[in-house]
Motif scaffolding. Sequence first.
Motif, PDB file in Angstrom:
ATOM      1  N   TRP A  96       0.813  -1.209   0.000  1.00 37.99           N
ATOM      2  CA  TRP A  96       0.000   0.000   0.000  1.00 37.99           C
ATOM      3  C   TRP A  96       0.848   1.262   0.000  1.00 37.99           C
ATOM      4  O   TRP A  96       0.459   2.281  -0.582  1.00 37.99           O
ATOM      5  N   LYS A  97       1.994   1.214   0.607  1.00 37.88           N
ATOM      6  CA  LYS A  97       2.924   2.344   0.545  1.00 37.88           C
ATOM      7  C   LYS A  97       3.305   2.632  -0.905  1.00 37.88           C
ATOM      8  O   LYS A  97       3.274   3.786  -1.362  1.00 37.88           O
ATOM      9  N   ASN A  98       3.604   1.578  -1.638  1.00 41.71           N
ATOM     10  CA  ASN A  98       3.982   1.710  -3.043  1.00 41.71           C
ATOM     11  C   ASN A  98       2.819   2.254  -3.876  1.00 41.71           C
ATOM     12  O   ASN A  98       2.992   3.166  -4.696  1.00 41.71           O
ATOM     13  N   LYS A  99       1.611   1.714  -3.660  1.00 41.00           N
ATOM     14  CA  LYS A  99       0.432   2.169  -4.412  1.00 41.00           C
ATOM     15  C   LYS A  99       0.175   3.658  -4.194  1.00 41.00           C
ATOM     16  O   LYS A  99      -0.043   4.419  -5.144  1.00 41.00           O
ATOM     17  N   ILE A 100       0.174   4.064  -2.934  1.00 40.93           N
ATOM     18  CA  ILE A 100      -0.185   5.443  -2.610  1.00 40.93           C
ATOM     19  C   ILE A 100       0.886   6.411  -3.074  1.00 40.93           C
ATOM     20  O   ILE A 100       0.582   7.495  -3.594  1.00 40.93           O
ATOM     21  N   GLU A 101       2.144   6.040  -2.904  1.00 39.36           N
ATOM     22  CA  GLU A 101       3.221   6.941  -3.331  1.00 39.36           C
ATOM     23  C   GLU A 101       3.292   7.066  -4.855  1.00 39.36           C
ATOM     24  O   GLU A 101       3.646   8.125  -5.374  1.00 39.36           O
ATOM     25  N   LYS A 102       2.918   6.010  -5.578  1.00 34.72           N
ATOM     26  CA  LYS A 102       2.962   6.053  -7.046  1.00 34.72           C
ATOM     27  C   LYS A 102       1.715   6.677  -7.651  1.00 34.72           C
ATOM     28  O   LYS A 102       1.796   7.449  -8.619  1.00 34.72           O
ATOM     29  N   ASN A 103       0.555   6.332  -7.096  1.00 32.40           N
ATOM     30  CA  ASN A 103      -0.707   6.690  -7.748  1.00 32.40           C
ATOM     31  C   ASN A 103      -1.578   7.658  -6.958  1.00 32.40           C
ATOM     32  O   ASN A 103      -2.656   8.044  -7.429  1.00 32.40           O
ATOM     33  N   GLY A 104      -1.155   8.016  -5.755  1.00 30.84           N
ATOM     34  CA  GLY A 104      -1.989   8.855  -4.920  1.00 30.84           C
ATOM     35  C   GLY A 104      -2.971   8.024  -4.106  1.00 30.84           C
ATOM     36  O   GLY A 104      -3.056   6.805  -4.263  1.00 30.84           O
ATOM     37  N   ALA A 106      -6.332   7.808  -4.082  1.00 30.79           N
ATOM     38  CA  ALA A 106      -7.711   7.621  -4.569  1.00 30.79           C
ATOM     39  C   ALA A 106      -8.219   6.201  -4.318  1.00 30.79           C
ATOM     40  O   ALA A 106      -9.370   6.005  -3.883  1.00 30.79           O
ATOM     41  N   GLU A 107      -7.397   5.189  -4.609  1.00 34.18           N
ATOM     42  CA  GLU A 107      -7.827   3.797  -4.396  1.00 34.18           C
ATOM     43  C   GLU A 107      -8.092   3.534  -2.921  1.00 34.18           C
ATOM     44  O   GLU A 107      -9.054   2.853  -2.558  1.00 34.18           O
ATOM     45  N   PHE A 108      -7.257   4.099  -2.086  1.00 32.00           N
ATOM     46  CA  PHE A 108      -7.438   3.959  -0.634  1.00 32.00           C
ATOM     47  C   PHE A 108      -8.729   4.624  -0.182  1.00 32.00           C
ATOM     48  O   PHE A 108      -9.533   4.029   0.548  1.00 32.00           O
ATOM     49  N   PHE A 109      -8.991   5.827  -0.625  1.00 29.03           N
ATOM     50  CA  PHE A 109     -10.211   6.533  -0.233  1.00 29.03           C
ATOM     51  C   PHE A 109     -11.471   5.813  -0.712  1.00 29.03           C
ATOM     52  O   PHE A 109     -12.526   5.928  -0.101  1.00 29.03           O
ATOM     53  N   ILE A 111     -12.111   2.727  -0.641  1.00 24.96           N
ATOM     54  CA  ILE A 111     -12.416   1.505   0.099  1.00 24.96           C
ATOM     55  C   ILE A 111     -13.650   1.670   0.972  1.00 24.96           C
ATOM     56  O   ILE A 111     -14.517   0.802   1.008  1.00 24.96           O
ATOM     57  N   HIS A 112     -13.763   2.821   1.672  1.00 28.57           N
ATOM     58  CA  HIS A 112     -14.867   2.965   2.629  1.00 28.57           C
ATOM     59  C   HIS A 112     -15.055   4.433   3.017  1.00 28.57           C
ATOM     60  O   HIS A 112     -14.084   5.197   3.062  1.00 28.57           O
ATOM     61  N   GLU A 113     -16.286   4.794   3.314  1.00 27.65           N
ATOM     62  CA  GLU A 113     -16.615   6.166   3.724  1.00 27.65           C
ATOM     63  C   GLU A 113     -15.868   6.578   4.989  1.00 27.65           C
ATOM     64  O   GLU A 113     -15.481   7.748   5.150  1.00 27.65           O
ATOM     65  N   SER A 114     -15.649   5.642   5.905  1.00 29.88           N
ATOM     66  CA  SER A 114     -14.964   5.970   7.156  1.00 29.88           C
ATOM     67  C   SER A 114     -13.552   6.499   6.899  1.00 29.88           C
ATOM     68  O   SER A 114     -13.058   7.357   7.638  1.00 29.88           O
ATOM     69  N   ILE A 115     -12.903   5.996   5.860  1.00 27.11           N
ATOM     70  CA  ILE A 115     -11.564   6.460   5.509  1.00 27.11           C
ATOM     71  C   ILE A 115     -11.630   7.914   5.036  1.00 27.11           C
ATOM     72  O   ILE A 115     -10.810   8.757   5.432  1.00 27.11           O
ATOM     73  N   ARG A 116     -12.612   8.209   4.211  1.00 30.86           N
ATOM     74  CA  ARG A 116     -12.753   9.574   3.700  1.00 30.86           C
ATOM     75  C   ARG A 116     -13.052  10.552   4.834  1.00 30.86           C
ATOM     76  O   ARG A 116     -12.611  11.706   4.814  1.00 30.86           O
ATOM     77  N   LYS A 117     -13.771  10.089   5.865  1.00 30.32           N
ATOM     78  CA  LYS A 117     -14.042  10.938   7.026  1.00 30.32           C
ATOM     79  C   LYS A 117     -12.769  11.157   7.846  1.00 30.32           C
ATOM     80  O   LYS A 117     -12.505  12.270   8.312  1.00 30.32           O
TER      81      LYS A 117
END
Length: 227
Positions: A96-104, A106-109, A111-117
Amino acid sequence: MELKKLSEHIWYMPYESERDRPNLGYVRGKNWSLAIDAGHSAAHTKEFYALLEKENLPLPCLTLLTHWHWDHTFGMHAVNGLTLANEKTNRHLAEWKNKIEKNGPAEFFAIHESIRKEYSENKEVIVKLADIVYSGQLTFDLGDCIVKVIQSEAPHTDDSTLVYIENDKLLFTGDATGDDFFTGIKDAALSRKLAETIKTINPTICMEGHWVPVETDDTLNDLLSGV
């Protein structure tokens, strides 16, 4: 939010459903202290530390992770001292470190509304790897307080870690007893294996990641329901 004392050596910051924040555990011996799980974000971790300081408790020297899921780990960059995870947990974090650092994020956000909050107002998402990686089991003596860290098969994830405070007969299970987050399935064979592991440890009280502390029989009954 208040810090709750469970026993001679154990306190915790209670879970919160809206932002899917889990219980954060704290164990203090005569010589040093540790935390169980790092929090959903830096904000979560800092709120936990503020509660510790209010009670005149020293910040943890070590933070143990129960599994890789973001709500338990993405506050790692804000913790005091060192972090410890099993090798599978660290591999998931690296992915997940690699995904977020490469692509931002968005994919993480997504996953679920609680993350966006949790990450509202453009809070930065930072994923950190553990400082110490292990496989199997470890034992710590905090000073007249024995802590056992046990990697275990479980239905929730493939990297679950149990943390047993031997003197207080209390077991932190993280989310190990729950369904697989992404599929909603609670694998029967893995549930039975985890139940046997918990029985072997033989705690009096179990503390799950997103629930109040309960007697071990309650945790076992919930774990094995429907399997």
